[in-house]
Design a protein around this motif. Structure first.
Motif, PDB file in Angstrom:
ATOM      1  N   PRO A 217      -2.778 -10.637   0.132  1.00 41.58           N
ATOM      2  CA  PRO A 217      -3.532  -9.781   0.548  1.00 41.58           C
ATOM      3  C   PRO A 217      -4.885  -9.271  -0.512  1.00 41.58           C
ATOM      4  CG  PRO A 217      -1.657  -8.952  -0.488  1.00 41.58           C
ATOM      5  CD  PRO A 217      -1.415 -10.229  -0.385  1.00 41.58           C
ATOM      6  N   ASN A 218      -5.858  -8.418   0.080  1.00 48.58           N
ATOM      7  CA  ASN A 218      -6.893  -8.017  -0.981  1.00 48.58           C
ATOM      8  C   ASN A 218      -6.172  -7.205  -2.013  1.00 48.58           C
ATOM      9  OD1 ASN A 218      -6.932  -5.428   0.229  1.00 48.58           O
ATOM     10  ND2 ASN A 218      -8.186  -6.112   1.657  1.00 48.58           N
ATOM     11  N   ALA A 219      -7.239  -6.683  -2.948  1.00 46.51           N
ATOM     12  CA  ALA A 219      -6.779  -5.774  -4.009  1.00 46.51           C
ATOM     13  C   ALA A 219      -6.110  -4.698  -3.820  1.00 46.51           C
ATOM     14  CB  ALA A 219      -7.803  -5.552  -4.764  1.00 46.51           C
ATOM     15  N   THR A 220      -6.543  -4.052  -2.505  1.00 48.03           N
ATOM     16  CA  THR A 220      -5.985  -2.696  -2.036  1.00 48.03           C
ATOM     17  C   THR A 220      -4.790  -2.833  -1.320  1.00 48.03           C
ATOM     18  OG1 THR A 220      -8.109  -1.628  -1.660  1.00 48.03           O
ATOM     19  CG2 THR A 220      -6.516  -0.705  -0.596  1.00 48.03           C
ATOM     20  N   GLN A 221      -4.626  -3.983  -0.424  1.00 48.99           N
ATOM     21  CA  GLN A 221      -3.309  -4.137   0.000  1.00 48.99           C
ATOM     22  C   GLN A 221      -2.237  -4.732  -0.984  1.00 48.99           C
ATOM     23  OE1 GLN A 221      -5.174  -7.139   2.527  1.00 48.99           O
ATOM     24  NE2 GLN A 221      -4.967  -5.883   4.294  1.00 48.99           N
ATOM     25  N   LEU A 222      -2.663  -5.475  -2.158  1.00 46.09           N
ATOM     26  CA  LEU A 222      -1.838  -5.882  -2.993  1.00 46.09           C
ATOM     27  C   LEU A 222      -1.146  -4.853  -3.774  1.00 46.09           C
ATOM     28  CD1 LEU A 222      -0.288  -8.396  -4.421  1.00 46.09           C
ATOM     29  CD2 LEU A 222      -2.532  -8.331  -5.852  1.00 46.09           C
ATOM     30  N   GLU A 223      -1.795  -3.862  -3.975  1.00 41.06           N
ATOM     31  CA  GLU A 223      -1.252  -2.670  -4.825  1.00 41.06           C
ATOM     32  C   GLU A 223      -0.314  -1.806  -4.057  1.00 41.06           C
ATOM     33  OE1 GLU A 223      -3.009   1.584  -6.953  1.00 41.06           O
ATOM     34  OE2 GLU A 223      -4.388   0.178  -5.881  1.00 41.06           O
ATOM     35  N   TYR A 224      -0.416  -1.792  -2.761  1.00 41.82           N
ATOM     36  CA  TYR A 224       0.430  -1.155  -1.919  1.00 41.82           C
ATOM     37  C   TYR A 224       1.763  -1.967  -1.869  1.00 41.82           C
ATOM     38  CZ  TYR A 224       2.370   1.478   2.097  1.00 41.82           C
ATOM     39  OH  TYR A 224       3.226   2.164   3.123  1.00 41.82           O
ATOM     40  N   VAL A 225       1.622  -3.256  -1.517  1.00 37.89           N
ATOM     41  CA  VAL A 225       2.697  -4.279  -1.533  1.00 37.89           C
ATOM     42  C   VAL A 225       3.671  -4.316  -2.411  1.00 37.89           C
ATOM     43  CG1 VAL A 225       3.181  -6.552  -1.151  1.00 37.89           C
ATOM     44  CG2 VAL A 225       1.540  -5.638   0.353  1.00 37.89           C
ATOM     45  N   ARG A 226       2.794  -4.074  -3.658  1.00 38.58           N
ATOM     46  CA  ARG A 226       3.658  -4.381  -5.055  1.00 38.58           C
ATOM     47  C   ARG A 226       4.173  -2.875  -5.147  1.00 38.58           C
ATOM     48  NH1 ARG A 226      -0.664  -7.323  -8.969  1.00 38.58           N
ATOM     49  NH2 ARG A 226      -0.058  -9.479  -8.605  1.00 38.58           N
ATOM     50  N   LYS A 227       3.786  -1.735  -4.719  1.00 32.81           N
ATOM     51  CA  LYS A 227       4.468  -0.573  -4.779  1.00 32.81           C
ATOM     52  C   LYS A 227       5.671  -0.334  -3.944  1.00 32.81           C
ATOM     53  CE  LYS A 227       3.413   4.529  -4.832  1.00 32.81           C
ATOM     54  NZ  LYS A 227       2.632   5.453  -4.842  1.00 32.81           N
ATOM     55  N   TYR A 228       5.569  -1.019  -2.829  1.00 32.08           N
ATOM     56  CA  TYR A 228       6.628  -0.648  -1.699  1.00 32.08           C
ATOM     57  C   TYR A 228       7.200  -1.701  -1.407  1.00 32.08           C
ATOM     58  CZ  TYR A 228       4.304   3.977  -1.139  1.00 32.08           C
ATOM     59  OH  TYR A 228       3.892   5.188  -1.629  1.00 32.08           O
ATOM     60  N   TYR A 229       7.053  -3.052  -1.906  1.00 35.83           N
ATOM     61  CA  TYR A 229       7.698  -4.098  -1.488  1.00 35.83           C
ATOM     62  C   TYR A 229       8.371  -5.158  -2.607  1.00 35.83           C
ATOM     63  CZ  TYR A 229       8.815  -8.835   0.217  1.00 35.83           C
ATOM     64  OH  TYR A 229       9.495 -10.112   0.693  1.00 35.83           O
ATOM     65  N   ASP A 230       7.492  -5.685  -3.500  1.00 35.30           N
ATOM     66  CA  ASP A 230       7.886  -6.418  -4.698  1.00 35.30           C
ATOM     67  C   ASP A 230       6.648  -6.324  -5.630  1.00 35.30           C
ATOM     68  OD1 ASP A 230       8.583  -8.311  -6.354  1.00 35.30           O
ATOM     69  OD2 ASP A 230       8.560  -9.761  -4.855  1.00 35.30           O
ATOM     70  N   PRO A 231       6.972  -5.556  -6.671  1.00 40.82           N
ATOM     71  CA  PRO A 231       6.103  -5.420  -7.942  1.00 40.82           C
ATOM     72  C   PRO A 231       5.588  -6.757  -8.485  1.00 40.82           C
ATOM     73  CG  PRO A 231       8.337  -4.874  -8.578  1.00 40.82           C
ATOM     74  CD  PRO A 231       8.310  -4.955  -7.168  1.00 40.82           C
ATOM     75  N   THR A 232       6.340  -7.915  -8.225  1.00 42.84           N
ATOM     76  CA  THR A 232       5.909  -9.253  -8.682  1.00 42.84           C
ATOM     77  C   THR A 232       5.147 -10.139  -7.598  1.00 42.84           C
ATOM     78  OG1 THR A 232       7.961 -10.204  -8.207  1.00 42.84           O
ATOM     79  CG2 THR A 232       7.721  -9.062 -10.404  1.00 42.84           C
ATOM     80  N   PHE A 233       4.761  -9.435  -6.701  1.00 39.25           N
ATOM     81  CA  PHE A 233       4.209 -10.302  -5.284  1.00 39.25           C
ATOM     82  C   PHE A 233       2.792 -10.824  -5.659  1.00 39.25           C
ATOM     83  CE2 PHE A 233       1.733 -10.799  -1.370  1.00 39.25           C
ATOM     84  CZ  PHE A 233       2.783 -11.371  -0.574  1.00 39.25           C
ATOM     85  N   GLN A 234       2.622 -11.846  -5.411  1.00 39.85           N
ATOM     86  CA  GLN A 234       1.362 -12.492  -5.692  1.00 39.85           C
ATOM     87  C   GLN A 234       0.555 -13.041  -4.482  1.00 39.85           C
ATOM     88  OE1 GLN A 234       0.007 -13.493  -8.750  1.00 39.85           O
ATOM     89  NE2 GLN A 234       2.023 -12.265  -9.684  1.00 39.85           N
ATOM     90  N   PRO A 235      -0.608 -12.906  -4.572  1.00 45.69           N
ATOM     91  CA  PRO A 235      -1.702 -13.189  -3.389  1.00 45.69           C
ATOM     92  C   PRO A 235      -1.237 -14.651  -2.805  1.00 45.69           C
ATOM     93  CG  PRO A 235      -2.652 -12.255  -4.976  1.00 45.69           C
ATOM     94  CD  PRO A 235      -1.797 -12.503  -5.525  1.00 45.69           C
ATOM     95  N   ARG A 236      -1.236 -15.035  -1.546  1.00 46.52           N
ATOM     96  CA  ARG A 236      -1.163 -16.106  -1.129  1.00 46.52           C
ATOM     97  C   ARG A 236      -2.453 -16.903  -0.295  1.00 46.52           C
ATOM     98  NH1 ARG A 236       4.144 -14.418   2.318  1.00 46.52           N
ATOM     99  NH2 ARG A 236       5.370 -13.933   0.780  1.00 46.52           N
ATOM    100  N   PHE A 237      -2.714 -18.184  -0.352  1.00 44.92           N
ATOM    101  CA  PHE A 237      -3.745 -18.792   0.163  1.00 44.92           C
ATOM    102  C   PHE A 237      -3.197 -18.864   1.623  1.00 44.92           C
ATOM    103  CE2 PHE A 237      -6.577 -22.123   1.089  1.00 44.92           C
ATOM    104  CZ  PHE A 237      -8.031 -21.785   0.435  1.00 44.92           C
TER     105      PHE A 237
END
Length: 401
Positions: A217-237
């Motif tokens: 995801p983009n920066a905004t989405q990544l922040e939300y994903v890390r907060k509500y799903y997985d704090p270690t989640f990394q963007p994917r190609f």
């Protein structure tokens, strides 16, 4: 370069030897020249055959030879394009690795005794109490914190750019394979003798993406994903089309999507098929279970139309093995059918997936007549331990979906 789905680390990219893929590019380019010359020599001989072979059969042979030469020259052109993509890619990756090295030097030469972790995080060996000591006190601590944050962001960004460029180079090489002549694609892919499987192989193909891949995801989405799903989640190609469909979802729905994806991955790795044969999770019955369950759950949550558009976009990577693409797209279709009933509970859904595979409606991949080439097979006709893991990249078939 990375060779797997693990997140790149600084030590990993600094150890890359870009001279090796450049040598491969040179060999590919040389093969293109040899192929083109061999085609020209052979066709020239056939075209000169008219004085002693001028009847209809001779005309047919000369016409066919000309077609072979045309398709072969297209293949040689693909070789040249692959060689250039590798060489250009090595140059671009090399520059981005140099940027990482420059930032490492900047970190290590800092007055605040800074160092970096393998993931690009920047820290200081000097405690905050030491930094805040007279004469500069809190001002010195403020400056150190600012420098750490700045270098941390720059180094992580530089490492992320290496990862993204690595993925893009692989994408460009795969795109070259898509340019093979349709006759070549069809010949190499082979044809199952079972008409049903042949129909699936030809029907369930999708064209390669024509747009550059992106990190999601983009920066905004990544922040939300890390907060509500997985704090270690990394963007994917992902493919541009894949990202576009994902971005139709709200942030909360994107988290639901990731949870469904993780549940499907776990189901694909832990089921009665993988208990019997661990490799079943790759191109075997475990893989079929993952795709069917994944599509069933997404259909329940987001609807069949969205799910079909997303999973088709997901397969738009260049150079996808024809049998694997057909297997995934077809089993996705079976899963969407199972997920039409939104009230079916999870345990029943899993049981229906396994029952579909056991009853032979799903498809898996086995070795072809040559003992190596991946070929479709019905799940009912294939012992769990007789499936094979197909190559990562292969010759695609002409697209239909």
């Amino acid at each position: 370069m990375a060779g797997d789905e693990k997140n790149l680390t600084i030590s990993m990219v600094l150890a890359w030897d870009l001279g090796q893929p450049i040598k491969i590019a040179e060999l590919v380019s040389l093969s293109a020249k040899k192929l083109k010359q061999g085609l020209a020599d052979s066709d020239d001989q056939v075209q000169k055959s008219e004085p002693w072979f001028g009847e209809q059969a001779g005309l047919t042979a000369r016409t066919r030879s000309k077609g072979y030469r045309t398709d072969g020259e297209t293949t040689a052109g693909v070789y040249v394009a692959i060689s250039k993509a590798i060489e250009d890619g090595c140059a671009s990756i090399g520059k981005k690795i140099d940027a990482v090295r420059d930032l490492i030097s900047e970190v290590e030469s800092s007055d605040y005794d800074l160092f970096y972790d393998d993931d690009g995080s920047v820290k200081s060996r000097e405690s905050n109490w030491e930094t805040a000591a007279p004469p500069w006190g809190i001002v010195s601590l403020y400056l150190k914190t600012g420098e750490i944050n700045k270098l941390d962001l720059r180094l992580k960004t530089a490492l992320w750019e290496v990862a993204q460029e690595d993925e893009r180079v692989a994408e460009r090489v795969s795109e070259c394979i898509e340019k093979l002549a349709d006759s070549v694609k069809t010949e190499i892919a082979g044809s199952p003798t079972d008409q049903g499987l042949l129909d699936i192989l030809r029907k369930y193909q999708t064209p390669d993406s024509t747009k550059p891949g992106v990190m999601w995801p983009n920066a905004t989405q990544l922040e939300y994903v890390r907060k509500y799903y997985d704090p270690t989640f990394q963007p994917r190609f992902v493919t541009a089309e894949e990202a576009a469909v994902l971005n139709e979802l709200s942030l909360g729905e994107q988290v639901k999507f990731l949870k469904i994806q993780m549940a499907a991955k776990d189901f694909g790795q832990n089921n009665k098929y993988t208990a019997e044969y661990p490799n079943a999770e790759q191109d075997g019955k475990g893989d079929a279970a993952r795709h069917m369950y994944w599509n069933a759950r997404m259909t329940q949550e987001f609807g069949a139309d969205w799910t079909e558009r997303y999973t088709t976009a997901h397969e738009k990577t260049g150079g996808n093995v024809a049998a694997r693409e057909a297997m995934d797209l077809y089993n996705n279709h079976l899963g969407r059918d199972i997920g039409q009933n939104k009230n079916t509970d999870d345990a029943t859904l899993r049981a229906q997936v396994l029952d579909t595979i056991d009853n032979g409606k799903a498809v898996v991949i086995v070795a072809g007549p040559d003992g190596k080439s991946p070929q479709l097979a019905w799940s009912r006709d294939t012992p769990t331990d007789k499936t094979i893991v197909g190559p990562g990249v292969g010759i695609p078939l002409p697209a239909t979906k």
